[in-house]
Enzyme design. Sequence first.
Site, PDB file in Angstrom:
ATOM      1  N   ARG A 174       3.495  -0.208  -5.204  1.00  0.00           N
ATOM      2  CA  ARG A 174       3.307  -0.800  -3.875  1.00  0.00           C
ATOM      3  C   ARG A 174       1.997  -1.573  -3.751  1.00  0.00           C
ATOM      4  O   ARG A 174       1.759  -2.238  -2.745  1.00  0.00           O
ATOM      5  CB  ARG A 174       3.338   0.297  -2.808  1.00  0.00           C
ATOM      6  CG  ARG A 174       4.647   1.039  -2.751  1.00  0.00           C
ATOM      7  CD  ARG A 174       4.537   2.203  -1.810  1.00  0.00           C
ATOM      8  NE  ARG A 174       4.581   1.770  -0.427  1.00  0.00           N
ATOM      9  CZ  ARG A 174       5.656   1.796   0.338  1.00  0.00           C
ATOM     10  NH1 ARG A 174       6.785   2.233  -0.161  1.00  0.00           N
ATOM     11  NH2 ARG A 174       5.614   1.391   1.571  1.00  0.00           N
ATOM     12  N   LYS A 190       5.277  -4.647  -4.868  1.00  0.00           N
ATOM     13  CA  LYS A 190       6.737  -4.530  -4.872  1.00  0.00           C
ATOM     14  C   LYS A 190       7.343  -4.792  -3.501  1.00  0.00           C
ATOM     15  O   LYS A 190       8.321  -5.505  -3.375  1.00  0.00           O
ATOM     16  CB  LYS A 190       7.113  -3.129  -5.370  1.00  0.00           C
ATOM     17  CG  LYS A 190       8.610  -2.876  -5.451  1.00  0.00           C
ATOM     18  CD  LYS A 190       9.221  -3.656  -6.586  1.00  0.00           C
ATOM     19  CE  LYS A 190      10.711  -3.481  -6.657  1.00  0.00           C
ATOM     20  NZ  LYS A 190      11.309  -4.561  -7.465  1.00  0.00           N
ATOM     21  N   HIS A 209      16.318 -37.822  -8.990  1.00  0.00           N
ATOM     22  CA  HIS A 209      15.765 -38.368  -7.748  1.00  0.00           C
ATOM     23  C   HIS A 209      14.250 -38.145  -7.650  1.00  0.00           C
ATOM     24  O   HIS A 209      13.685 -38.194  -6.569  1.00  0.00           O
ATOM     25  CB  HIS A 209      16.486 -37.752  -6.545  1.00  0.00           C
ATOM     26  CG  HIS A 209      17.940 -38.089  -6.525  1.00  0.00           C
ATOM     27  ND1 HIS A 209      18.405 -39.352  -6.248  1.00  0.00           N
ATOM     28  CD2 HIS A 209      19.031 -37.348  -6.813  1.00  0.00           C
ATOM     29  CE1 HIS A 209      19.728 -39.371  -6.337  1.00  0.00           C
ATOM     30  NE2 HIS A 209      20.126 -38.161  -6.687  1.00  0.00           N
ATOM     31  N   CYS A 226       0.844  -1.187   0.000  1.00  0.00           N
ATOM     32  CA  CYS A 226       0.000   0.000   0.000  1.00  0.00           C
ATOM     33  C   CYS A 226       0.884   1.243   0.000  1.00  0.00           C
ATOM     34  O   CYS A 226       1.934   1.263   0.630  1.00  0.00           O
ATOM     35  CB  CYS A 226      -0.950   0.111   1.194  1.00  0.00           C
ATOM     36  SG  CYS A 226      -2.065  -1.278   1.339  1.00  0.00           S
ATOM     37  N   LYS A 252      11.218 -15.659 -11.495  1.00  0.00           N
ATOM     38  CA  LYS A 252      10.947 -14.543 -12.414  1.00  0.00           C
ATOM     39  C   LYS A 252       9.838 -14.918 -13.391  1.00  0.00           C
ATOM     40  O   LYS A 252       8.905 -14.166 -13.610  1.00  0.00           O
ATOM     41  CB  LYS A 252      12.243 -14.246 -13.157  1.00  0.00           C
ATOM     42  CG  LYS A 252      12.686 -12.893 -13.439  1.00  0.00           C
ATOM     43  CD  LYS A 252      13.186 -11.977 -12.390  1.00  0.00           C
ATOM     44  CE  LYS A 252      12.489 -11.954 -11.071  1.00  0.00           C
ATOM     45  NZ  LYS A 252      13.270 -11.372 -10.025  1.00  0.00           N
ATOM     46  N   GLU A 265      16.112 -18.471  -9.394  1.00  0.00           N
ATOM     47  CA  GLU A 265      15.727 -17.100  -9.730  1.00  0.00           C
ATOM     48  C   GLU A 265      15.001 -17.072 -11.085  1.00  0.00           C
ATOM     49  O   GLU A 265      14.008 -16.364 -11.247  1.00  0.00           O
ATOM     50  CB  GLU A 265      16.973 -16.205  -9.734  1.00  0.00           C
ATOM     51  CG  GLU A 265      16.791 -14.796 -10.291  1.00  0.00           C
ATOM     52  CD  GLU A 265      15.811 -13.922  -9.519  1.00  0.00           C
ATOM     53  OE1 GLU A 265      15.259 -14.373  -8.511  1.00  0.00           O
ATOM     54  OE2 GLU A 265      15.584 -12.788  -9.964  1.00  0.00           O
ATOM     55  N   TRP A 308      -2.810  -2.717  -1.618  1.00  0.00           N
ATOM     56  CA  TRP A 308      -2.560  -4.146  -1.820  1.00  0.00           C
ATOM     57  C   TRP A 308      -3.358  -4.832  -0.716  1.00  0.00           C
ATOM     58  O   TRP A 308      -3.043  -4.682   0.472  1.00  0.00           O
ATOM     59  CB  TRP A 308      -1.075  -4.466  -1.702  1.00  0.00           C
ATOM     60  CG  TRP A 308      -0.776  -5.898  -2.047  1.00  0.00           C
ATOM     61  CD1 TRP A 308      -0.647  -6.419  -3.295  1.00  0.00           C
ATOM     62  CD2 TRP A 308      -0.565  -6.984  -1.136  1.00  0.00           C
ATOM     63  NE1 TRP A 308      -0.377  -7.766  -3.226  1.00  0.00           N
ATOM     64  CE2 TRP A 308      -0.323  -8.140  -1.917  1.00  0.00           C
ATOM     65  CE3 TRP A 308      -0.571  -7.096   0.247  1.00  0.00           C
ATOM     66  CZ2 TRP A 308      -0.078  -9.386  -1.353  1.00  0.00           C
ATOM     67  CZ3 TRP A 308      -0.331  -8.347   0.817  1.00  0.00           C
ATOM     68  CH2 TRP A 308      -0.076  -9.475   0.013  1.00  0.00           C
ATOM     69  N   ASN A 348      -1.065   2.076   5.715  1.00  0.00           N
ATOM     70  CA  ASN A 348      -0.237   0.998   5.197  1.00  0.00           C
ATOM     71  C   ASN A 348       0.201   0.158   6.390  1.00  0.00           C
ATOM     72  O   ASN A 348       0.795   0.698   7.324  1.00  0.00           O
ATOM     73  CB  ASN A 348       0.991   1.589   4.471  1.00  0.00           C
ATOM     74  CG  ASN A 348       2.010   0.525   4.102  1.00  0.00           C
ATOM     75  OD1 ASN A 348       1.653  -0.617   3.865  1.00  0.00           O
ATOM     76  ND2 ASN A 348       3.272   0.900   4.057  1.00  0.00           N
ATOM     77  N   GLY A 349      -0.115  -1.136   6.374  1.00  0.00           N
ATOM     78  CA  GLY A 349       0.263  -1.996   7.503  1.00  0.00           C
ATOM     79  C   GLY A 349      -0.922  -2.859   7.907  1.00  0.00           C
ATOM     80  O   GLY A 349      -1.870  -3.026   7.142  1.00  0.00           O
ATOM     81  N   GLU A 389       6.329 -15.282 -11.647  1.00  0.00           N
ATOM     82  CA  GLU A 389       5.638 -14.098 -11.132  1.00  0.00           C
ATOM     83  C   GLU A 389       5.103 -13.185 -12.221  1.00  0.00           C
ATOM     84  O   GLU A 389       4.104 -12.518 -11.999  1.00  0.00           O
ATOM     85  CB  GLU A 389       6.471 -13.334 -10.094  1.00  0.00           C
ATOM     86  CG  GLU A 389       7.671 -12.590 -10.605  1.00  0.00           C
ATOM     87  CD  GLU A 389       8.346 -11.788  -9.482  1.00  0.00           C
ATOM     88  OE1 GLU A 389       9.548 -11.551  -9.606  1.00  0.00           O
ATOM     89  OE2 GLU A 389       7.693 -11.375  -8.510  1.00  0.00           O
TER      90      GLU A 389
END
Length: 606
Positions: free
Chosen positions: A27, A601, A501, A2, A482, A478, A74, A98-99, A485
């Site tokens: 955000r 983000k 395995h 947020c 990438k 990575e 968010w 925000n939080g 997402e």
Amino acid sequence: MCGIVGVLGSHEVAPILVEALGRLEYRGYDSAGIATVHEGQLDRRRAVGKLVNLSDKLVREPLRGFAGIGHTRWATHGAPTEANAHPHAGPRVAVVHNGIIENFRELRAELAVEGIETRTDTDTETVALLCQLFLDRQMTPRAATEATIARLTGAYALCFLFEDEPDLLIAARKGSPLAVGHGEGEMFVGSDAIALGNLTDRITYLEEGDRAEVTRAGAVIFDAQGRQVTRPEKRIAQAAAQVDKAGHKHFMSKEIAEQPRVLAEALRHYLTPEGGITLPEPGIDFTAIDRLTLVACGTAFYACNVAKYWFEQVAKLPVEIDVASEFRYREPPIPARSAALFVSQSGETADTLAALRYARGQADSILSVVNVTESSIARDSDIALPILAGAEIGVASTKAFTCQLLVLGMLALEAARQRGTLDAAELAAHVRGLRELPALIEQGLSIEAECQRVARGLSEARDILFLGRGRMFPLALEGALKLKEISYIHAEAYASGELKHGPIALVDEHVPVIVMAPHDELFDKTVSNMQEVMARGGKVLLITDAKGAQVAAEGAWEVITLPEIDPLWAPILYALPAQLLAYHTAVAKGTDVDQPRNLAKSVTVE
Ligand code: M6R
């Protein structure tokens, strides 16, 4: 998570708030909203989805006023609906947050006893209603806010706007970042310097527990104990708040292309002309520790995975590593003579911050590698090493990853120098390798057209596997992250030798297998694993260098060739195909590259 903004302006603030929210959209983008005060009337507009929906609404239903607050969300508590969108209102007070307010259920119950009903699924609404309750009891806005904040448990950056006081914003922070911006006869509040980048370059960062009473004349700040305090005003470099795409279609593409430049800047910052490494005071004594603990989340965690190989191989320093969300719940004993190092682009990731606080008091020193130097993680560290990547806006981390690797690589060399585990010639050779990186990355960017072509094939796959061995295993991880997402294609990464395995059962002609294998000491072993895949009809994309391509290209579906590099630093170069393949696969699929679904983000909630 947020983004919040507040403006006490000298003209209409709605367009200013929307512009600032555009800078904060990275955000969160589940909903957006603003509230303003005009002629003694508090009013708000909110819309679900991206900011453009709010902008459209404001064209149809404009909001007037010289004072206002805004929010980009968010979603944590409650679905992304208009009712759950911020600002929440009291009705004579509006608030953006925000939080997470952890005791919101308890507050809801108390409000119910007072006959006050909640109408949303959010935790934040209770803050607005509680403040309104105190206002209704004839408290002043300042007193009502203080009383409200005293009742909150959890993490918050809050900004309050009052119907009766158009020259007042009250901002408060605990656990989430918040900054006050200074203008000429105008004042601002924002989640970060980026939010205020177009409005002012004079910023005061609030500290943990601070509350700021902001008027057009300035800000009066109180600490957690209610004492009036002075916090320094800082000048923010224009570049630090830069958020334009510089002609690129997406921030991610711009940030990939920026890597040669930002890596060169980081090298200039850290490497002395003699090949030594400059560290911030008080420096790090690697001879005084027997163990290093590395903790981070997501891409930053994969940077730590690479660094574990570096510290162990060149500095013979044992490294323990964990994702931040698990670290403290494992309750790991941290022995004497150890340091703990936390890696975070934003410096605000809640899990990483909590892990740092767990280690504090146990580890001999707390180090961090961050992009945002004013962040909570940087402030809570004994030594914070900046990665100097510049603002990273694309949700998928790219240049921050390679800059994190560079700083961690330099630290590993410094550890090797201090511990005498490399001789002068070996050290000098690896430093030379580091200095060559910007040019090699520049050269490596020429694989983009090939990645774009191969990505058309990848975009049709349902599942994709990534393989790597040794230092390339974290790169495989990575690459898979990438791709997942931003393209929403299911991807998994395995250490090459682990495939047989179990996961090799997944291999058939429909599953592309991306093998990351520079021609290093483990090349032959990785190629054997690649052969095992091809023998079962697997479709291999081999990413290697000219030597590797010469001996192992036969039978591969596609080969992408990168420049040759000091094998130690290959993970930094091989980040490029991981980024470019994900980027072009997402573009081919038509997904929202910079703002992928469900993500934000910086993750400032647990
Ligand atoms: O800001 P941080 O580096 O602490 O963020 C950690 C992760 O949330 C982040 O790397 C995330 O995994 C990225 N979206 C990956 O591209």
